[in-house]
Design an enzyme around this catalytic site. Structure first.
Site, PDB file in Angstrom:
ATOM      1  N   GLU A 263      63.299  29.213  40.758  1.00 56.64           N
ATOM      2  CA  GLU A 263      62.557  29.137  39.482  1.00 56.64           C
ATOM      3  C   GLU A 263      61.595  27.951  39.403  1.00 56.64           C
ATOM      4  O   GLU A 263      61.631  27.176  38.449  1.00 56.64           O
ATOM      5  CB  GLU A 263      63.547  29.104  38.312  1.00 56.64           C
ATOM      6  CG  GLU A 263      64.477  30.297  38.292  1.00 56.64           C
ATOM      7  CD  GLU A 263      65.455  30.308  37.112  1.00 56.64           C
ATOM      8  OE1 GLU A 263      65.523  29.317  36.377  1.00 56.64           O
ATOM      9  OE2 GLU A 263      66.145  31.329  36.946  1.00 56.64           O
TER      10      GLU A 263
ATOM     11  N   ASN B 165      63.511  31.867  45.262  1.00 56.47           N
ATOM     12  CA  ASN B 165      64.105  32.814  44.311  1.00 56.47           C
ATOM     13  C   ASN B 165      63.520  32.602  42.912  1.00 56.47           C
ATOM     14  O   ASN B 165      63.348  31.460  42.481  1.00 56.47           O
ATOM     15  CB  ASN B 165      65.622  32.530  44.274  1.00 56.47           C
ATOM     16  CG  ASN B 165      66.443  33.616  43.617  1.00 56.47           C
ATOM     17  OD1 ASN B 165      66.363  34.785  44.015  1.00 56.47           O
ATOM     18  ND2 ASN B 165      67.245  33.254  42.631  1.00 56.47           N
TER      19      ASN B 165
ATOM     20  N   HIS C 130      66.832  40.373  36.372  1.00 50.31           N
ATOM     21  CA  HIS C 130      67.593  40.453  35.119  1.00 50.31           C
ATOM     22  C   HIS C 130      66.720  41.276  34.171  1.00 50.31           C
ATOM     23  O   HIS C 130      65.732  40.781  33.649  1.00 50.31           O
ATOM     24  CB  HIS C 130      67.819  39.059  34.537  1.00 50.31           C
ATOM     25  CG  HIS C 130      68.656  38.180  35.417  1.00 50.31           C
ATOM     26  ND1 HIS C 130      70.004  38.405  35.616  1.00 50.31           N
ATOM     27  CD2 HIS C 130      68.345  37.084  36.160  1.00 50.31           C
ATOM     28  CE1 HIS C 130      70.482  37.471  36.441  1.00 50.31           C
ATOM     29  NE2 HIS C 130      69.495  36.667  36.786  1.00 50.31           N
TER      30      HIS C 130
ATOM     31  N   GLU D 179      69.772  39.068  41.766  1.00 50.54           N
ATOM     32  CA  GLU D 179      70.669  38.808  40.620  1.00 50.54           C
ATOM     33  C   GLU D 179      70.613  39.956  39.608  1.00 50.54           C
ATOM     34  O   GLU D 179      70.515  39.740  38.403  1.00 50.54           O
ATOM     35  CB  GLU D 179      70.259  37.510  39.899  1.00 50.54           C
ATOM     36  CG  GLU D 179      70.111  36.304  40.801  1.00 50.54           C
ATOM     37  CD  GLU D 179      69.815  35.003  40.056  1.00 50.54           C
ATOM     38  OE1 GLU D 179      69.871  34.972  38.809  1.00 50.54           O
ATOM     39  OE2 GLU D 179      69.520  34.009  40.743  1.00 50.54           O
TER      40      GLU D 179
ATOM     41  N   ASP E 225      70.940  42.673  36.856  1.00 53.06           N
ATOM     42  CA  ASP E 225      71.724  43.250  35.760  1.00 53.06           C
ATOM     43  C   ASP E 225      70.762  43.947  34.811  1.00 53.06           C
ATOM     44  O   ASP E 225      69.574  43.644  34.794  1.00 53.06           O
ATOM     45  CB  ASP E 225      72.632  42.235  35.044  1.00 53.06           C
ATOM     46  CG  ASP E 225      71.975  40.914  34.696  1.00 53.06           C
ATOM     47  OD1 ASP E 225      70.763  40.889  34.397  1.00 53.06           O
ATOM     48  OD2 ASP E 225      72.683  39.883  34.703  1.00 53.06           O
TER      49      ASP E 225
END
Ligand code: XIL
Length: 351
Positions: free
Chosen positions: A156, A196, A232, A262, A264
């Site tokens: 990030e 990432n 996400h 990651e 979801d």
């Protein structure tokens, strides 16, 4: 009488097998049949040992683990290596690969932008700050050397305009990313090194900045091997699969590996009843993963947890807004696979 009956039964079974191949027994089996990684973020040892269903599902369904928090600088500083060692040992015992996460991260989730331990902050003189960062990378990467398949070296660091104005940028200057990758590589030359980020799944302003960043690193000969797309997503406004595929393709064209790191899928904001929401969630998981597995540079997908009960979304805030409660993962509270599980499995199988 018995003989013809036996023959008939065998024939029927054979016919069924040839027309409908059996569903793989797990996501892991499905992924391995295609040479892909399928991962989950793993909680720490107490959760691994408290509920046998957790540890059982983790190694049955996945061949890849990312410690959800145990390898972050703050936890390592506070707890030491023990909890992360337990996860790495568990992975080794079950022939699973590990992604180390994340060496350099100015969490967007903490208002004061602390990179980890509270003593590493804005007030530290630049030379001491640099020393702290180097010691942290050397000690953590050195500790796990040989046991980590890939590291998220920097997490990030970008926004839509360029490098985020984090404490790392302020203290170390824009070369900090290259320095972190070089030092990680020097400490564990066998680990694959990833950048990432979130919100960089589709082709958009922010992912353009990531593309420029990693291309610039490669041009300078910095050791970087892959990019993680966090994924996400909110099912009520999720990224376009074709645009995600185009983004994966352009990164792969640089020679980089790409993974969904990651994933979801939140469903709280969808209209309708729960059954309908779970169907949409299945479709979203399917369409996104499916678009990626068709791209040659894509190495696999990691989900940010196993069951809805433990999802970080339930406690997360972004811009002071609670993200949850929600049901964003593949397994329900009883460790039963949700429709989303079958969406993900079919996508891994190329269906
Ligand atoms: C989250 C964890 O899931 C939470 O338990 C923790 O409190 C905060 O961090 N992007 C990342 C992950 O790279 O490390 C974050 O994980 C989720 C967002």
């Amino acid at each position: 009488m018995l003989i013809p009956r036996t023959v008939t039964t065998t024939k029927t079974a054979t016919e069924t097998r040839t027309t409908t191949p059996p569903r793989p027994s797990s996501l892991r089996t499905a992924a391995e049949s295609k040479g892909l990684l399928v991962g989950a973020a793993a909680l720490t040892a107490p959760q691994l040992s408290m509920d046998y269903r957790y540890a059982e599902a983790l190694s049955r369904e996945f061949n890849f683990i990312t410690p959800e928090n145990a390898m972050k600088w703050g936890p390592i500083d506070g707890w030491g290596f023990g909890p992360a060692d337990d996860i790495v040992d568990y992975a080794a015992a079950h022939q699973m690969k590990v992604k180390g996460h994340a060496l350099i991260w100015a969490a967007t989730l903490t208002p004061d932008e602390r990179p980890g331990p509270s003593w590493v902050n804005d007030q530290l003189p630049a030379d001491q700050f640099r020393q702290a960062v180097q010691d942290h990378i050397r000690s953590e990467v050195g500790h796990f050397k040989g046991r980590i398949y890939a590291w998220d070296v920097v997490n990030e660091a970008v926004d839509a305009n360029g490098l985020r104005n984090t404490v790392f940028l302020k203290k170390l200057g824009e070369n900090y990313i290259a320095e972190a990758f070089r030092l990680t590589h020097e400490t564990d030359p066998d680990a694959l090194l990833f950048y990432n980020d979130y919100g960089t799944e589709e082709v958009n302003d922010k992912s353009n900045r990531v593309y420029e960043l990693v291309k610039g690193l490669l041009d300078k000969g910095v050791p970087i091997h892959g990019v993680g797309l966090q994924m996400h997503v909110n099912a009520s406004s999720y990224p376009d699969s074709q645009s995600i595929a185009a983004n994966v393709r352009r990164l792969a064209a640089l020679g980089l590996k790409v993974n969904i790191s990651e994933m979801d899928v939140r469903i709280r904001d969808l209209p309708g009843d729960l059954a309908g929401k779970l169907q949409v969630q299945q479709q979203v998981y399917h369409d996104i993963i499916s678009a990626c597995v068709k791209e040659p540079g894509f190495i696999g997908v990691t989900f940010w947890g196993i069951t809805d009960v433990h999802s970080w979304i339930n406690d997360a805030y972004i811009n002071n807004q609670p993200l949850g409660p929600d049901k964003p993962l593949l397994f329900d509270e009883n460790y039963q696979p949700k429709p989303a599980y079958y969406g993900a499995m079919n996508a891994l199988l190329g269906k």
